[in-house]
Design an enzyme around this catalytic site. Structure first.
Site, short mmCIF file in Angstrom:
data_model
loop_
_atom_site.label_atom_id
_atom_site.label_comp_id
_atom_site.label_asym_id
_atom_site.label_seq_id
_atom_site.Cartn_x
_atom_site.Cartn_y
_atom_site.Cartn_z
N ASP A 95 0.84 -1.20 0.00
CA ASP A 95 0.00 0.00 0.00
C ASP A 95 0.87 1.25 0.00
OD1 ASP A 95 -2.51 1.58 0.50
OD2 ASP A 95 -1.48 1.99 2.38
N GLU A 104 -1.84 -5.40 -3.79
CA GLU A 104 -0.90 -4.66 -2.95
C GLU A 104 0.21 -5.57 -2.44
OE1 GLU A 104 -3.56 -1.02 -1.13
OE2 GLU A 104 -3.49 -2.90 -0.01
#
Length: 237
Positions: A52, A124
């Protein structure tokens, strides 16, 4: 062992990345539900945490360098669209990564391989695996190469987070019209029910969609209607 190797090789081909440490991509593709009840199984939540941040940095850097005349506020909004769950889900579908994720049987039976949150989190985690294995520069190139179309759509205001709201804005722009979402049918076992919805504008069917909840099927019906409206506009040009 051979099955694992073939699986990882297939994933590497889809991602166009050859991992030196195959365990990293294996972990990135392992959902927490698979680890439940199994000893010494690592799953992808820690990689997701890192991915992220890497994604946010790379997209921020790219927007900063490529769109020099855009103010901070606008760039912040565009970045939010590019890294949102829906955008990550579209990347995951492009890779067809759902079929390679390890998850529990129960998670799979309840639609886990198509669940937006699971697929977005996996993207991610994969980004983090590329970063750890190959370094920042390769991770940055990997992200930009795969997110170019998403970035373009965001800059052209073509990414929609709420299709129902967007459809309402468009069809009611020139006056009040009735919008109704009609549940046509549902099927499948109780643990994986599929709902089918049509959206009607002034009682005329404009779009249809399927989802694993009524809310999802309505959003997909609105999305389908927006695509049809967009096609009609293109046909007139």
């Amino acid at each position: 062992m051979g099955e694992k190797v073939n699986r990882i090789e297939n994933v590497e081909k889809r991602l166009n990345v050859c991992f030196k440490d195959k365990d990293l991509i294996e972990i990135a593709l392992t959902h927490s539900s698979y680890a439940n009840g199994r000893k010494n199984i690592k799953f992808n939540e820690r990689l997701e945490f890192l991915g992220d941040s890497v994604l946010q940095l790379c997209i921020s850097e790219y927007l900063f360098l490529m769109y020099k005349n855009k103010p901070e506020g606008e760039l912040t909004k565009k970045r939010a669209l590019i890294v949102c769950e829906n955008s990550l889900y579209e990347i995951a579908r492009k890779w067809n990564i759902g079929e390679y994720i390890k998850m529990s049987r129960g998670e799979e039976l309840t639609g886990g391989r198509e669940r937006t949150s699971i697929l977005a989190d996996c993207v991610e985690a994969i980004i983090a695996a590329v970063h750890v294995d190959c370094g920042y520069e390769k991770a940055r190139k990997f992200i930009i190469d795969n997110f170019k179309s998403v970035i373009q759509k965001a800059m052209e205001n073509k990414i929609v987070l709420d299709y129902k709201t967007k459809l309402q804005e468009i069809v009611q722009k020139n006056g009040d019209v009735s919008i109704e979402y009609v549940l046509i049918k549902y099927d499948g076992p109780p643990h994986r029910r599929r709902f089918y919805t049509e959206v009607c504008i002034d009682k005329n069917v404009l779009g249809s969609g399927m989802g694993y909840s009524k809310k999802e099927s309505e959003q997909n019906a609105a999305h389908n209607a927006l695509n049809k409206l967009d096609s009609k506009v293109r046909d007139r040009v």
